[in-house]
Motif scaffolding. Structure first.
Motif, PDB file in Angstrom:
ATOM      1  N   PHE A 120       5.320 -54.078 -53.058  1.00 34.28           N
ATOM      2  CA  PHE A 120       4.767 -53.949 -51.618  1.00 34.28           C
ATOM      3  C   PHE A 120       3.464 -53.125 -51.769  1.00 34.28           C
ATOM      4  O   PHE A 120       3.295 -51.945 -52.002  1.00 34.28           O
ATOM      5  CB  PHE A 120       5.534 -53.327 -50.811  1.00 34.28           C
ATOM      6  CG  PHE A 120       7.010 -53.956 -50.288  1.00 34.28           C
ATOM      7  CD1 PHE A 120       7.223 -54.320 -49.067  1.00 34.28           C
ATOM      8  CD2 PHE A 120       7.799 -54.592 -51.251  1.00 34.28           C
ATOM      9  CE1 PHE A 120       8.028 -55.103 -48.704  1.00 34.28           C
ATOM     10  CE2 PHE A 120       8.827 -55.280 -51.236  1.00 34.28           C
ATOM     11  CZ  PHE A 120       8.942 -55.452 -49.738  1.00 34.28           C
ATOM     12  N   ASN A 220      14.384 -54.769 -51.521  1.00 34.20           N
ATOM     13  CA  ASN A 220      13.407 -53.812 -51.312  1.00 34.20           C
ATOM     14  C   ASN A 220      13.510 -52.544 -51.795  1.00 34.20           C
ATOM     15  O   ASN A 220      12.524 -51.845 -52.395  1.00 34.20           O
ATOM     16  CB  ASN A 220      13.512 -53.817 -49.699  1.00 34.20           C
ATOM     17  CG  ASN A 220      13.281 -55.036 -48.785  1.00 34.20           C
ATOM     18  OD1 ASN A 220      12.156 -55.566 -48.911  1.00 34.20           O
ATOM     19  ND2 ASN A 220      14.258 -55.387 -48.123  1.00 34.20           N
ATOM     20  N   SER A 225       6.406 -49.832 -54.765  1.00 31.36           N
ATOM     21  CA  SER A 225       5.809 -49.591 -53.489  1.00 31.36           C
ATOM     22  C   SER A 225       4.683 -48.781 -53.601  1.00 31.36           C
ATOM     23  O   SER A 225       4.416 -47.775 -54.229  1.00 31.36           O
ATOM     24  CB  SER A 225       6.760 -48.951 -52.431  1.00 31.36           C
ATOM     25  OG  SER A 225       6.198 -48.486 -51.243  1.00 31.36           O
ATOM     26  N   PRO A 231       9.705 -49.799 -48.250  1.00 31.68           N
ATOM     27  CA  PRO A 231       9.862 -51.119 -48.074  1.00 31.68           C
ATOM     28  C   PRO A 231      11.335 -51.451 -47.609  1.00 31.68           C
ATOM     29  O   PRO A 231      12.130 -50.917 -48.244  1.00 31.68           O
ATOM     30  CB  PRO A 231       9.713 -51.823 -49.262  1.00 31.68           C
ATOM     31  CG  PRO A 231       8.795 -50.931 -50.020  1.00 31.68           C
ATOM     32  CD  PRO A 231       9.373 -49.661 -49.730  1.00 31.68           C
ATOM     33  N   HIS A 292       8.932 -52.232 -43.662  1.00 27.91           N
ATOM     34  CA  HIS A 292       9.189 -50.968 -44.001  1.00 27.91           C
ATOM     35  C   HIS A 292       9.938 -50.294 -43.027  1.00 27.91           C
ATOM     36  O   HIS A 292      10.056 -50.407 -41.700  1.00 27.91           O
ATOM     37  CB  HIS A 292       7.891 -50.124 -44.146  1.00 27.91           C
ATOM     38  CG  HIS A 292       7.019 -49.995 -43.011  1.00 27.91           C
ATOM     39  ND1 HIS A 292       7.181 -48.988 -42.203  1.00 27.91           N
ATOM     40  CD2 HIS A 292       5.973 -50.618 -42.400  1.00 27.91           C
ATOM     41  CE1 HIS A 292       6.549 -49.215 -40.988  1.00 27.91           C
ATOM     42  NE2 HIS A 292       5.622 -49.885 -41.087  1.00 27.91           N
ATOM     43  N   SER A 297       8.477 -43.635 -48.719  1.00 25.49           N
ATOM     44  CA  SER A 297       8.783 -44.457 -49.995  1.00 25.49           C
ATOM     45  C   SER A 297       9.322 -43.911 -51.012  1.00 25.49           C
ATOM     46  O   SER A 297       8.887 -42.783 -51.375  1.00 25.49           O
ATOM     47  CB  SER A 297       7.316 -45.190 -50.232  1.00 25.49           C
ATOM     48  OG  SER A 297       7.651 -46.297 -51.102  1.00 25.49           O
TER      49      SER A 297
END
Length: 356
Positions: A120, A220, A225, A231, A292, A297
């Motif tokens: 991501f 995810n 990330s 994500p 997100h 993250s």
């Protein structure tokens, strides 16, 4: 030209012109099924579901502890399963999966290319090294798996099923996951191309492309990330991994070209094909905020891009409209029924119009 040559050429021409016989695949309960990415999300649910239906399961992934736990779980329930620790981005590992299946069970009947990983981040921020790693898993892994499966099905002379798990982002590009989308586009193109070649040569292999919409898996959490926020599928329609697993096992028994998991996946593919600029605008508006969660993250080094992520989780930490099933996927299993319903609705609509 001799008479024998004429007969041979005529037979070859008739073979080329004759309609392709519909493949008859075994019931899942009678199959040996290879599943990559089997310790998480769709792969984990598919492995469990296949075993419950009586299939012998060959589970492959990078996390050996999770693989052992999965196999022990399946065996305790009275089913048969083995595992192969493998990185699908390495051709020798993929070939070892096939060799282990054959040495253990004498064959395999369905091969599911499911393993995948994502990154991501904005396209210009993601390193080319990370991009190549995504392609190793998401594109080259299925290519290696396809070659191993087709080689086995061809050599044994019996029908088999090859199932590639694509994505709605393989039909329509997206922001933030440009590398993942590109790899899935490549996989979709590979799947269509190999399908046509095998069909032209009348090789007895059913090739199915699965088009999942947004699925509630840990995919995810495993992704690398570049974002400030974690994500996740967020503020959107999300389907359960069981919907994808059901479609995969249906395709293992019934030759299907494509199966879309959720009307969401089909709608985005159609909208993108018919109204590309409008779809661009919609994706630009929707996909930035819906990929997100509202939390920081994870560090990049904790992703599963270069090493195995945590296993034995079929669900993720996604938030949105969590569906219990995909009605669209269920109806496409029976196209005749779907067509009959559509015709019936059209007749009702026409009757209503006449009474006005």
């Amino acid at each position: 030209m001799t008479t024998d040559d004429t007969v041979t050429n005529t037979e070859q021409l008739e073979k080329q012109q004759s309609p392709k016989k519909k493949l008859k695949l075994k019931k899942v309960k009678d199959q040996v099924i290879v599943i990559t990415g089997a310790t998480s999300g769709i792969g984990l649910v598919t492995a469990r579901m296949a075993a419950e239906k009586g299939a012998k399961v060959v589970a492959a992934a990078r996390n050996e502890d999770a693989l052992q736990e999965l196999v022990d779980e399946v065996k305790k329930k009275g089913h048969e399963a083995i595992y192969v620790k493998a990185d699908v981005g390495k051709e020798e590992d993929v070939n070892r999966i096939a060799e282990t299946a054959i040495s253990s069970f004498g064959r395999f009947d369905t091969w599911v290319n499911n393993a995948a990983v994502s990154v991501f981040g904005h396209a210009m921020d993601v390193t080319t090294e990370d991009m190549k790693r995504v392609f190793d898993t998401n594109f080259w892994g299925p290519v290696y798996g396809t070659r191993a499966a087709v080689k086995h099905f061809t050599s044994r002379g019996g029908p088999g099923a090859l199932i590639n798990v694509g994505s709605l982002f393989g039909d329509r590009g997206t922001v933030i996951q440009s590398t993942y989308a590109s790899a899935k586009f490549a996989l979709h193109g590979w799947t269509e191309s190999i399908r046509m070649e095998l069909e032209k040569e009348q090789v007895p292999v059913s090739v199915t492309l699965i088009h999942p919409g947004r699925i509630d898996t840990p995919y995810n959490e495993h992704a690398r990330s570049y974002l400030d926020k974690q994500p996740a599928h967020y503020r959107s329609m999300i389907y359960p991994p069981e919907a994808a697993a059901e479609a995969i096992l249906f395709a293992a028994e019934h030759p299907k070209r494509d199966m879309y998991i959720g009307s969401q996946a089909k709608a985005i593919a159609m909208l993108g094909a018919l109204f590309p600029r409008l779809t661009d605008r919609l994706m630009e508006k929707i996909m930035y905020y819906s990929q997100h969660a509202e939390r920081p993250s994870k560090p990049r080094e904790k992703s599963a891009l270069y090493h195995a992520g945590y296993g034995m989780h079929d669900r993720g930490t996604n938030k949105g409209w969590l569906r219990s099933r995909s009605y669209y996927a269920k109806t496409t299993k029976r196209p005749a029924v779907t067509a009959a319903v559509a015709v019936g609705l059209a007749c009702v609509w026409a009757a209503v119009k006449r009474t006005k």
